[in-house]
Design an enzyme around this catalytic site. Sequence first.
Site, PDB file in Angstrom:
ATOM      1  N   GLU A 328       5.305  -0.798 -13.124  1.00 36.52           N
ATOM      2  CA  GLU A 328       4.553  -0.425 -11.926  1.00 36.52           C
ATOM      3  C   GLU A 328       5.463   0.072 -10.805  1.00 36.52           C
ATOM      4  O   GLU A 328       5.055   0.926 -10.004  1.00 36.52           O
ATOM      5  CB  GLU A 328       3.735  -1.622 -11.418  1.00 36.52           C
ATOM      6  CG  GLU A 328       2.630  -2.070 -12.349  1.00 36.52           C
ATOM      7  CD  GLU A 328       1.526  -1.025 -12.469  1.00 36.52           C
ATOM      8  OE1 GLU A 328       1.226  -0.348 -11.470  1.00 36.52           O
ATOM      9  OE2 GLU A 328       0.983  -0.875 -13.575  1.00 36.52           O
ATOM     10  N   GLU A 337       3.922   3.217  -3.010  1.00 35.59           N
ATOM     11  CA  GLU A 337       3.463   4.226  -3.963  1.00 35.59           C
ATOM     12  C   GLU A 337       4.071   5.593  -3.646  1.00 35.59           C
ATOM     13  O   GLU A 337       4.041   6.046  -2.492  1.00 35.59           O
ATOM     14  CB  GLU A 337       1.932   4.307  -3.903  1.00 35.59           C
ATOM     15  CG  GLU A 337       1.325   5.236  -4.919  1.00 35.59           C
ATOM     16  CD  GLU A 337      -0.194   5.161  -4.900  1.00 35.59           C
ATOM     17  OE1 GLU A 337      -0.829   5.963  -5.628  1.00 35.59           O
ATOM     18  OE2 GLU A 337      -0.746   4.312  -4.164  1.00 35.59           O
ATOM     19  N   ASN A 375      -8.340  -5.782  -2.394  1.00 35.19           N
ATOM     20  CA  ASN A 375      -7.264  -6.624  -2.906  1.00 35.19           C
ATOM     21  C   ASN A 375      -6.389  -7.169  -1.780  1.00 35.19           C
ATOM     22  O   ASN A 375      -5.938  -8.317  -1.838  1.00 35.19           O
ATOM     23  CB  ASN A 375      -6.409  -5.851  -3.906  1.00 35.19           C
ATOM     24  CG  ASN A 375      -7.065  -5.762  -5.270  1.00 35.19           C
ATOM     25  OD1 ASN A 375      -7.759  -6.681  -5.701  1.00 35.19           O
ATOM     26  ND2 ASN A 375      -6.868  -4.645  -5.949  1.00 35.19           N
TER      27      ASN A 375
END
Length: 477
Positions: A328, A337, A375
């Site tokens: 990830e 990201e 989340n």
Amino acid sequence: MSKLAAARAAHQTATNRFGATQITWLIISMVGMLPLAAMAALALIVLVVIILLSGSQMTSYSPDPDSTLGPGAGGSVLTELAGGDGRGGFKESGVPDADLVAPIRAAARECDLLTPVILAAQIEYASDFDADKEGQDGRKGLSQLTPDVFERYGKDDDDSGEASALDPEDSIHAHARWFCHLAEETQRMLDEKTVVGDHLTLTLMAWDQGTEAVKALGGMPVIVLDSYPLRVRGLFARYTIGGTDTSTALPTPTASPGAGAKKRVVTGDEGTLLTGSTFDTMFPDRNTFYTYAGLTDAMATFPDFAGTGDEATRKRELAAFLANVDHESGGLVHVEEIDRAAWGTYCDGGQPYGCPAGRSAYHGRGPIQLSWNTNYKAAGDALGLDLLGNPDLVATDPAVAWRTALWFWMTQSGAGTTTPHAAITGGGGFGETIRSINGALECGGGNAALVRARVDAYRRFTAALGVDPGDEGTLTC
């Protein structure tokens, strides 16, 4: 010539008389103004004291109705000028010895008032992080506790076979226990209304002078610039990265262990399944943000992680978690990201709490690239942090980043039917952890190449930990 001389003499005499007169009046005026100047200075002092005692609009701290110093005493100008309350994000890089970070974080869970920032600042003040320091009156070690205090509160926290003030971990935990005892005593005084002041200042006073002195003085209602509390608070900034309250006193969410856990009894070299050197070998190009201390601290928050089942199962779970994290985050290289074009796609505006930090604020961050406002809200609620309002904590505090990854691993099924933790400990295998994290995007033929990449990382990490990867039929999804 005589008339001209006479005229000049007369003019000079007049000038001299005028100068003397002016000087005389100036002196009289200055003397007369002294009382006014003194009164103005006194008024200024009184105004400052009133501001300090009553709080101010200069702070955004929520008022405390139980305060003995008027509204918002704990967050008043007194607290602001004194260096804050020590409850910001813990800047691990401020600690000169990285091996002390995890013990400081763990010890700071001893009570709600204590935080890693406060603990680190006190240690610096006491010993400048010199674990071998021997001071006056038999004081030893990082925290320079007196022998009688260490005898009462010191334990063998590093499992060396004896409790010693010269053992850093023993000293740090003894420090925390003593601090929290003083916090209980000062809170009792506040409840009985025998002292005034904010709880932290009174506790630091008690650390320096003893509880009896605090009681005799009636607390600390105003700033004393040269006092121990203000000197320690002046060091807080060195260990604070800012942000919202990151107190280590966490609530106890379902499927998440209580915050009281300080140590995990596991096997392996150096008393842990994963040593710092093995961690470095696994992630040779990792970003320095992803610290080993941050990982071990997060593991202490979730002791069931890599702590369930036999040794082989525990090692497989650790390898499975790190393999997915490796995938990830690009080998623990990326903190946020990298596809910035996708940053604005993770806001579920249909939720009642919305996206208060902005629609593009909930992109992937941290080891497992936590994303979506839903989340961030759920992880923050479980960890006792305002991640919905301040999602950047996941990219600025290493321990918070690792905790969010473990929160997902331990409590969320994601796109699968079980949590990754349950997949490993329950026999589902590594493949089911992939399904929980990315579901149909990779599993069932979604992207076989990415699945193979995760499995390859898992094989590397199980080999590094000295355990077989398990049933071959369970490695993919």
